[in-house]
Design a protein around this motif. Structure first.
Motif: not given
Ligand code: FES
Length: 417
Positions: A99-103, A106-108, A128
């Motif tokens: 998932h292109n989701v920063c942990t 949640g930003n891309k 990110c």
């Protein structure tokens, strides 16, 4: 080469004979009744499709030759799963999907503006841009600015969220399920064996067309799943059309396929001239021997292409370069954006041109396909409007439209699971 004369290849074809169907057996297995349009018309079906099909099935999202170098990545936006998917080749050469989701919040990790974004992760890390968290191309969280200010932070558990990913013949598939019900090889089953061995990866020159269609995704997919429409819709792009002969009907688990034969797919004179240019030698010329043994098993010289429908949303048309000059294969994919909107993607694949003349010839053939696809897509919104109007409750399907009947049956089966 006449592949019918090759004992070895004939044996290869026989290994798949259990997939072959005649019109009579197709009618017996799939029936001849009209098919309800409710799955197309009813918006409530879409939520079920998202959960039961698109978040459960293996979906083709890339090819490995699109990201050939370490650090190369592709981001694919998939609204049907509310997901932005990062497919990346790691330092170890392995392709993974996340998932292109920063942990962090949640930003891309990779910002995107298009449905597909390509790039290379310098030094094999991605950062990110919001607060600077850095991830390796293996997904691991590598560094966090001001880490000591978090009080507690288990970096080992904060890598990018991985998505199941596997590769068939260079096509990269993902599966959103935490535990896919079956591995990719099992999902593809006999399809994966029957269509294996074609030189997909040699055709690295790709021309991609896409557009958003105001119609349900199945309307678009069904329109490309039959050749019944060719003499009418494509009268403009195929002015010399004299008729085609569908054959080699196959039912392959949730997938299906058939071959298109016929000398009648003639194109404009100018195209024939460009085809002659590409056919001068073996580099782009017809290569019937490159087809897997189960495709065009009797070696007919009027073979145009094989049209397989891979559940749920992919078509891969295999050509031998005979009817489709210099063209190796082309794909269509149908991505729902919502119940009534679809992102259609059509891609033509060629072997790389070696000089300007070959490049021009490829562009010409590509433009011919573009024109044909414009003719195809021109029907879809009207069809969807007609179905939504309530004027008809059923589709009437003829033998050549058996892949629609099969896909509709598989659709209902997956929704019922
Ligand atoms: Fe990515 Fe903050 S959301 S670093």
């Amino acid at each position: 080469m006449n592949i019918a004369n090759s004992k070895e290849l004939r044996r290869g074809a026989e290994a798949f004979s259990h997939l072959d169907r005649t019109i009579d057996t197709i009618r017996t297995e799939l029936g001849v009744d009209p098919i309800s349009v409710d799955a197309i018309r009813n918006p409530d079906v879409y939520e079920l499709e998202r959960e039961k099909i698109f978040k459960n099935c293996w979906l083709k999202v890339s090819t490995d030759w699109e990201i050939p170098e370490k650090g190369d990545y592709k981001v694919k936006e998939l609204a049907v799963a509310d997901a932005s998917v990062l497919i990346v080749r790691g330092k170890d050469g392995k392709i993974r999907a996340f998932h292109n989701v920063c942990t962090h919040r949640g930003n891309k990790v990779v910002p995107t503006e298009e449905s597909e974004t390509f790039g290379n992760a310098r030094a094999n890390v991605l950062s990110c841009r919001f607060h600077g968290w850095v991830f390796g191309t293996d997904g691991a969280l590598r560094s966090v600015p001001l880490e000591e200010n978090f009080g507690q932070l288990d970096k080992a558990c904060l890598g990018l969220r991985e998505i199941a990913c596997d590769i068939w013949e260079g096509f990269i598939f993902i599966n959103f399920a935490d535990q896919p019900k079956q591995p990719l090889a099992e999902f593809l089953g006999d399809f994966g064996k029957l269509f294996a061995g074609y030189p997909y990866a040699e055709a690295t020159t790709a021309f991609r067309y896409s557009t958003v269609l105001e119609c349900n995704w199945k309307v678009a997919q069904y329109a490309f799943s039959e050749a019944y429409h060719v003499p009418t819709i494509h009268a403009g792009s195929l002015p010399g059309f004299k008729g085609i002969e569908p054959g080699d009907f196959k039912l392959i688990g949730p997938h299906a396929s058939s071959a298109i034969y016929g000398e009648g797919m003639d194109t404009a004179e100018s195209t024939a001239k460009f085809a002659g240019l590409l056919h001068k030698d073996g580099h782009h010329g017809p290569r019937p021997d490159m087809l897997p043994p189960g495709i065009n098993p009797t070696g007919r010289s009027d073979f145009q292409f094989e049209l397989p429908n891979i559940f749920p949303n992919l078509l891969i048309h295999l050509a031998s370069g005979c009817g489709y000059p210099g063209l190796a294969y082309f794909t269509h994919q149908f991505w729902p954006l919502d119940h009534g909107r679809t992102l259609w993607e059509g891609v033509n694949y060629f072997r790389p041109a070696r000089n300007a003349a070959e490049r021009v010839a490829q562009l010409h053939v590509n433009a011919l396909h573009r024109n044909a696809w414009l003719e195809d897509t021109a029907t879809m919104e009207d069809t969807f409007t007609g179905i939504r109007s309530g004027a008809i409750d059923e589709m009437q399907l003829m033998d050549q439209e058996f892949m629609i009947r099969h896909a509709a049956r598989m659709h209902d089966k997956y929704l019922a699971q």
